[in-house]
Write a protein that holds these residues in place. Structure first.
Motif, PDB file in Angstrom:
ATOM      1  N   LEU A 289      -0.619  38.558 -46.247  1.00  0.00           N
ATOM      2  CA  LEU A 289      -0.424  37.411 -45.214  1.00  0.00           C
ATOM      3  C   LEU A 289      -1.833  36.649 -45.066  1.00  0.00           C
ATOM      4  O   LEU A 289      -3.071  37.598 -45.553  1.00  0.00           O
ATOM      5  N   PHE A 290      -2.478  35.774 -44.706  1.00  0.00           N
ATOM      6  CA  PHE A 290      -3.228  34.750 -45.579  1.00  0.00           C
ATOM      7  C   PHE A 290      -3.850  34.711 -43.318  1.00  0.00           C
ATOM      8  O   PHE A 290      -3.251  33.931 -43.531  1.00  0.00           O
ATOM      9  N   MET A 291      -5.223  35.024 -43.658  1.00  0.00           N
ATOM     10  CA  MET A 291      -5.613  35.382 -42.286  1.00  0.00           C
ATOM     11  C   MET A 291      -7.442  34.226 -42.738  1.00  0.00           C
ATOM     12  O   MET A 291      -8.402  33.931 -43.425  1.00  0.00           O
ATOM     13  N   ALA A 292      -8.446  34.137 -41.683  1.00  0.00           N
ATOM     14  CA  ALA A 292      -9.224  32.791 -41.529  1.00  0.00           C
ATOM     15  C   ALA A 292     -10.075  32.749 -40.347  1.00  0.00           C
ATOM     16  O   ALA A 292      -8.726  33.011 -38.644  1.00  0.00           O
ATOM     17  N   ASP A 293     -11.226  32.738 -40.648  1.00  0.00           N
ATOM     18  CA  ASP A 293     -11.416  32.183 -38.727  1.00  0.00           C
ATOM     19  C   ASP A 293     -11.768  30.754 -38.256  1.00  0.00           C
ATOM     20  O   ASP A 293     -12.253  30.156 -38.908  1.00  0.00           O
ATOM     21  N   VAL A 294     -10.649  30.666 -37.722  1.00  0.00           N
ATOM     22  CA  VAL A 294     -10.476  29.463 -37.086  1.00  0.00           C
ATOM     23  C   VAL A 294     -10.607  29.153 -35.820  1.00  0.00           C
ATOM     24  O   VAL A 294      -9.978  29.246 -35.180  1.00  0.00           O
TER      25      VAL A 294
ATOM     26  N   GLY B 108      -1.809  26.682 -45.757  1.00  0.00           N
ATOM     27  CA  GLY B 108      -1.169  27.498 -45.623  1.00  0.00           C
ATOM     28  C   GLY B 108      -1.784  28.934 -45.008  1.00  0.00           C
ATOM     29  O   GLY B 108      -1.115  29.791 -45.406  1.00  0.00           O
ATOM     30  N   LEU B 109      -2.504  28.396 -43.679  1.00  0.00           N
ATOM     31  CA  LEU B 109      -2.578  30.126 -43.044  1.00  0.00           C
ATOM     32  C   LEU B 109      -1.459  30.420 -42.196  1.00  0.00           C
ATOM     33  O   LEU B 109      -1.009  29.950 -41.576  1.00  0.00           O
ATOM     34  N   HIS B 110      -1.620  31.959 -42.373  1.00  0.00           N
ATOM     35  CA  HIS B 110      -0.288  32.691 -40.790  1.00  0.00           C
ATOM     36  C   HIS B 110      -1.161  32.947 -39.783  1.00  0.00           C
ATOM     37  O   HIS B 110      -1.260  33.658 -38.707  1.00  0.00           O
ATOM     38  N   VAL B 111      -2.928  33.222 -39.731  1.00  0.00           N
ATOM     39  CA  VAL B 111      -3.567  34.181 -38.958  1.00  0.00           C
ATOM     40  C   VAL B 111      -4.814  33.692 -38.483  1.00  0.00           C
ATOM     41  O   VAL B 111      -5.775  33.663 -39.050  1.00  0.00           O
TER      42      VAL B 111
ATOM     43  N   SER C  98       2.062  26.629 -36.501  1.00  0.00           N
ATOM     44  CA  SER C  98       1.105  27.484 -35.195  1.00  0.00           C
ATOM     45  C   SER C  98       1.363  28.581 -36.374  1.00  0.00           C
ATOM     46  O   SER C  98       0.985  28.865 -37.462  1.00  0.00           O
ATOM     47  N   VAL C  99       0.101  29.335 -35.569  1.00  0.00           N
ATOM     48  CA  VAL C  99      -0.534  30.928 -36.308  1.00  0.00           C
ATOM     49  C   VAL C  99      -0.505  31.889 -35.710  1.00  0.00           C
ATOM     50  O   VAL C  99      -0.693  31.173 -34.222  1.00  0.00           O
ATOM     51  N   ALA C 100      -0.961  32.982 -35.700  1.00  0.00           N
ATOM     52  CA  ALA C 100      -0.669  34.117 -35.516  1.00  0.00           C
ATOM     53  C   ALA C 100      -2.429  33.992 -34.047  1.00  0.00           C
ATOM     54  O   ALA C 100      -2.883  34.232 -35.545  1.00  0.00           O
ATOM     55  N   ALA C 101      -2.575  34.645 -33.257  1.00  0.00           N
ATOM     56  CA  ALA C 101      -3.552  34.499 -32.674  1.00  0.00           C
ATOM     57  C   ALA C 101      -4.057  36.076 -32.390  1.00  0.00           C
ATOM     58  O   ALA C 101      -3.300  36.967 -32.649  1.00  0.00           O
ATOM     59  N   CYS C 102      -5.345  36.155 -32.467  1.00  0.00           N
ATOM     60  CA  CYS C 102      -5.888  37.862 -32.537  1.00  0.00           C
ATOM     61  C   CYS C 102      -7.524  37.561 -31.741  1.00  0.00           C
ATOM     62  O   CYS C 102      -8.186  36.544 -32.128  1.00  0.00           O
ATOM     63  N   VAL C 103      -6.869  38.881 -30.813  1.00  0.00           N
ATOM     64  CA  VAL C 103      -7.961  38.815 -29.917  1.00  0.00           C
ATOM     65  C   VAL C 103      -9.087  39.522 -30.352  1.00  0.00           C
ATOM     66  O   VAL C 103      -8.366  40.701 -30.685  1.00  0.00           O
ATOM     67  N   LYS C 104     -10.287  39.020 -29.920  1.00  0.00           N
ATOM     68  CA  LYS C 104     -11.282  39.676 -30.328  1.00  0.00           C
ATOM     69  C   LYS C 104     -12.556  39.555 -29.031  1.00  0.00           C
ATOM     70  O   LYS C 104     -12.375  39.014 -28.515  1.00  0.00           O
TER      71      LYS C 104
ATOM     72  N   ALA D 114       2.528  25.904 -45.437  1.00  0.00           N
ATOM     73  CA  ALA D 114       1.643  25.538 -46.471  1.00  0.00           C
ATOM     74  C   ALA D 114       2.897  23.857 -46.877  1.00  0.00           C
ATOM     75  O   ALA D 114       3.662  23.686 -47.221  1.00  0.00           O
ATOM     76  N   ASN D 115       1.944  23.086 -46.646  1.00  0.00           N
ATOM     77  CA  ASN D 115       2.500  21.722 -47.305  1.00  0.00           C
ATOM     78  C   ASN D 115       1.231  20.683 -47.664  1.00  0.00           C
ATOM     79  O   ASN D 115       0.757  20.400 -46.432  1.00  0.00           O
ATOM     80  N   SER D 116       1.390  20.656 -49.092  1.00  0.00           N
ATOM     81  CA  SER D 116       0.215  19.632 -49.258  1.00  0.00           C
ATOM     82  C   SER D 116       0.883  17.590 -48.682  1.00  0.00           C
ATOM     83  O   SER D 116      -1.086  17.756 -48.706  1.00  0.00           O
ATOM     84  N   GLU D 117       1.472  18.065 -48.527  1.00  0.00           N
ATOM     85  CA  GLU D 117       1.418  16.157 -48.064  1.00  0.00           C
ATOM     86  C   GLU D 117       1.310  16.423 -46.277  1.00  0.00           C
ATOM     87  O   GLU D 117       0.530  15.368 -45.930  1.00  0.00           O
ATOM     88  N   LEU D 118       1.296  17.432 -45.817  1.00  0.00           N
ATOM     89  CA  LEU D 118       1.818  17.445 -44.311  1.00  0.00           C
ATOM     90  C   LEU D 118      -0.109  17.656 -44.793  1.00  0.00           C
ATOM     91  O   LEU D 118      -0.700  17.119 -43.563  1.00  0.00           O
ATOM     92  N   GLU D 119      -0.702  18.872 -44.734  1.00  0.00           N
ATOM     93  CA  GLU D 119      -2.285  18.676 -45.083  1.00  0.00           C
ATOM     94  C   GLU D 119      -2.900  17.263 -45.203  1.00  0.00           C
ATOM     95  O   GLU D 119      -4.186  17.284 -44.674  1.00  0.00           O
ATOM     96  N   ASN D 120      -3.389  17.074 -46.117  1.00  0.00           N
ATOM     97  CA  ASN D 120      -3.117  15.434 -46.432  1.00  0.00           C
ATOM     98  C   ASN D 120      -3.224  14.736 -44.997  1.00  0.00           C
ATOM     99  O   ASN D 120      -3.882  13.740 -45.682  1.00  0.00           O
TER     100      ASN D 120
END
Length: 723
Positions: A84-89, A127-130, A180-186, A344-350
């Motif tokens: 799982l790839f997560m980050a502060d978005v 490429g992020l999931h959460v 979409s990405v999964a949300a994390c309530v905090k 994750a999609n480099s073309e869409l990312e661009n």
């Protein structure tokens, strides 16, 4: 993967593989230059072999990068369980929206949902999931730096925004929606109420206050389907949240009904040691899993000691399986077993990240979030023939993104100067910068400024002064900026103060020295464009505060929905000393909750209240009606606000509580009739025994443009008794 297959997978896993799923590592562990003998890997006793069974990664992104990490991981994983790839978005991925406190000032949950959807799209194709958002903590103390990440001081509004963020991030079909990405309530729970407003400090809340004021927003995010919840750093009732078993297993799991993944905040398991409730990391890991923490972020309690704790009988295999099942379920809900490279999609990312369409949405949200706090002599909007002197702190002209803009590039943001150029020529602008490192300025620094018709001072906090770890005992403007405003006042020119900040500020020292104040917050990527449009009237400001501005820091924590006292200060006893009051400052805020001006004016008709009754003559519905007229000369939006007060309760009730609002757009002279409907559930409150109900009696109904300027009608309601 169906449930039977998922259970089979769990049954095939070794204990080491299960423990690995509960370990979250930072992205730097996956960089080629790292080795098992350097930095954090050494501190956590991590090895490349152990990494083959790890479950999640935080703080790294980029479609190509994450696809490669996932491929390498799957090649080494015995059972092919993806990471799982997560980050502060938090308020944008690369396209940065205003900080959440600013977005709340739009009073438009649907717009906040759209912003979260844009953020999710950019994060997912990268490429992020959460995402570690939304932060739904109720806040009442402007000294705390993280108020910028909240949506304010009102539990009703916070619930609406919690739901909006979760919907925006997760979409309608998380498994099949690649954007979409999964949300994390905090942060669960009470993180927004640290003693003295000091970051990471103890929280002291009664159980009743926690349930009535703080839990509703967490409940809203969970009810909307948030897949994760994050534990708070603070202690509550003497126990840090990460080790607080009653809080997590009873309140979160049973009372709020959360079934998803519970993740610790960064290193909060290890911090149980300095908190003083664990003697070492082994005991910290034991306390965390007993409390129900499924994923440990960036400390080695689970990694290094969970196997030993199970062997010793201190932790059951059942607890291990329970946590891993929730993690596997999340991965399955994201569709990672079918497509480990989900989204994750480099073309869409661009094509999508930082696209023109996304920046346009950021501009709209920024415009809607800006609050006009003062506009004497109608200095705003500016006219195109005026010469403008722009005053900005040195090196801060692009510091408009805020402290939680992880992938945002300040160099790509629009400065106020660039925003002005959309309306006037560069020859009509005089730019003066303030060097905060110098205490004095050349005596002739005002000469060029004096040639301008109007002064625009873009001041406030730097992003460093706001956000996590940025508590402040002094929430005034920096002393140098206050002095600059005093010097500018000597020119007798109209002064427009634009504020960049992540919290309510104490503006008492400068409010009388400026003619207009625009609260811009940290507006994000399109800051200058939005501000320029507001300054020149292309957009009429419509933002309203969701957090009160104090007259002095000594008033905080300050909030509109405070409880009454036995000796309240009223309009009729101002000379009495022995009241709940200050001797040196008014009790009221400088700018109250719900406050915000416009370039037009709105008039309200007297409210009309209709009580719908059941067969037993009990009040079934309360319908409140008012008519709003745009009595000015320009189109504008008004936020119509409905408050109530339960005049006699079994516990002391707040002097007012927001229950409904509606934002309406009216042309000059246009009239709109607004109807609000309340039912008995809207009036219920938490009693001393923690039951929830309401009694028959008198209620004040208040309607107006902010929490202080309201018309009040008192009604008697015959309400149904709870069985």
């Amino acid at each position: 993967m169906d449930t039977t297959q998922l259970k089979h997978l769990l049954g095939e896993m070794t204990r080491a593989e299960k423990i690995g799923q509960m370990v979250q590592l930072a992205g730097e562990f996956y960089k080629e230059e790292d080795s098992e003998n350097t930095g954090p890997m050494h501190e956590m006793n991590m090895t490349p072999k152990k990494m083959t069974v790890s479950g999640s990664v935080l703080g790294i992104s980029g479609a190509e990068t994450l696809i490669n990490i996932q491929k390498e991981h799957l090649a080494k994983s015995r059972l092919g369980i993806p990471l799982l790839f997560m980050a502060d978005v938090v308020h944008g991925y690369r396209t940065i929206f205003p900080v959440p406190l600013a977005m709340a000032s739009t009073w438009q949950p649907e717009l906040v949902e759209e912003s979260a959807n844009v953020s999710a799209t950019e994060a997912a194709v990268s490429g992020l999931h959460v995402t570690f958002a939304p932060m739904v903590d109720l806040v009442r103390d402007a000294r705390w730096g993280r108020v910028m990440e909240s949506t304010g001081e009102d539990p009703y509004l916070n619930q609406l925004y919690a739901r909006a963020f979760v919907r925006g991030y997760q979409g309608q079909d998380l498994k099949n929606d690649p954007f979409s990405v999964a949300a994390c309530v905090k942060h669960f729970a009470g993180y927004g109420a640290p003693v003295a407003g000091r970051e990471y400090n103890t929280v002291e809340l009664s159980e009743r206050t926690l349930k009535e004021m703080y839990l509703p927003a967490y409940q809203a995010g969970i009810s909307e389907g948030s897949k994760l919840v994050m534990t708070a750093f603070n202690s509550l009732e003497g126990v840090p949240a990460t080790a607080n078993k009653p809080l997590m297993r009873e309140t979160l799991r049973k009372e709020l009904g959360f079934e998803g993944v519970l993740i610790s905040d960064w290193a909060s398991v290890g911090e149980l040691i300095p908190h003083g409730i664990a003697k070492d990391l082994k005991q910290a890991g034991e306390l965390a899993i007993q409390a129900g923490v499924d994923i440990e972020m960036m400390t080695g309690g689970y990694l290094n000691y969970l196997n030993e704790l199970i062997d010793e009988g201190k932790v059951s295999e059942e607890l291990l399986n329970e946590a891993v099942w929730r993690i596997l379920t999340l991965k399955n809900e994201l569709g990672l077993f079918e497509n480990p490279y989900r989204g994750a999609n480099s073309e869409l990312e661009n094509n999508l990240v930082f696209s023109k369409e996304h920046r346009e949405k950021a501009r709209i949200v920024a415009e809607e979030s800006i609050v006009l706090l003062k506009n004497e002599k109608q200095v705003l909007p500016l006219t195109h023939h005026q010469k403008v002197a722009l005053i900005v702190p040195e090196d801060q002209s692009k510091d408009v993104l805020g402290p939680w803009s992880w992938k945002g590039e300040p160099s790509e943001s629009v400065s106020v100067y660039e925003g002005l150029l959309n309306h006037i020529s560069k020859e009509a602008i005089v730019v003066k910068t303030i060097d905060h490192s110098k205490n004095d300025r050349p005596k002739d620094w005002l000469d060029d400024v004096s040639t301008a018709d109007v002064i625009v001072a873009a001041l406030g906090e730097s992003s460093y002064m706001s956000g996590e770890g940025a508590s402040r005992s002094n929430i005034k403007l920096p002393a140098e900026q206050i002095q600059v405003i005093k010097e500018l006042r000597t020119l007798n020119k109209p002064i427009v103060l634009i504020l960049f900040n992540g919290r309510p500020l104490d503006l008492t020292d400068v409010v009388q020295d400026v003619d207009s104040i625009l609260e811009a917050w940290f507006p994000g990527t399109e800051a200058g464009t939005a501000i320029g449009n507001i300054l020149y009237g292309t957009k009429n400001p419509s933002g309203k505060l969701t957090m009160s501005f104090p007259r002095a820091v000594g008033q905080v924590p300050l909030y509109y929905n405070q409880d009454n006292t036995g000796r309240p200060l009223t309009a009729y006893n101002q000379e009495d000393k022995y009241l709940s009051r200050y001797l040196d400052v008014d009790n009221r805020p400088l700018f109250p909750f719900g406050y915000g001006l416009s370039y037009t004016q709105f008039s309200y008709s007297p409210m009309k209240v209709t009580l719908s009754k059941s067969e037993r003559e009990q009040t079934d519905k309360i319908i409140v009606e008012t008519t709003i007229t745009n009595s000015g000369k320009v189109t504008g939006s008004e936020v119509v606000q409905l408050y109530i007060r339960d005049k006699v309760g079994q516990v002391v009730r707040p002097i007012k509580e927001l229950k409904r609002f509606k934002k309406i757009l009216l042309e000059p002279g246009e009239v709109a009739t607004i109807l609000f409907e309340l039912n008995q559930q809207d009036l219920e409150y938490v009693h001393q025994d923690l039951s929830v109900s309401v009694e028959s009696g008198e209620f004040d109904l208040m309607i107006g443009s902010n929490s202080e300027e309201v018309e009040t009608t008192t009604v008697y309601l015959e309400l149904k008794k709870n069985e």
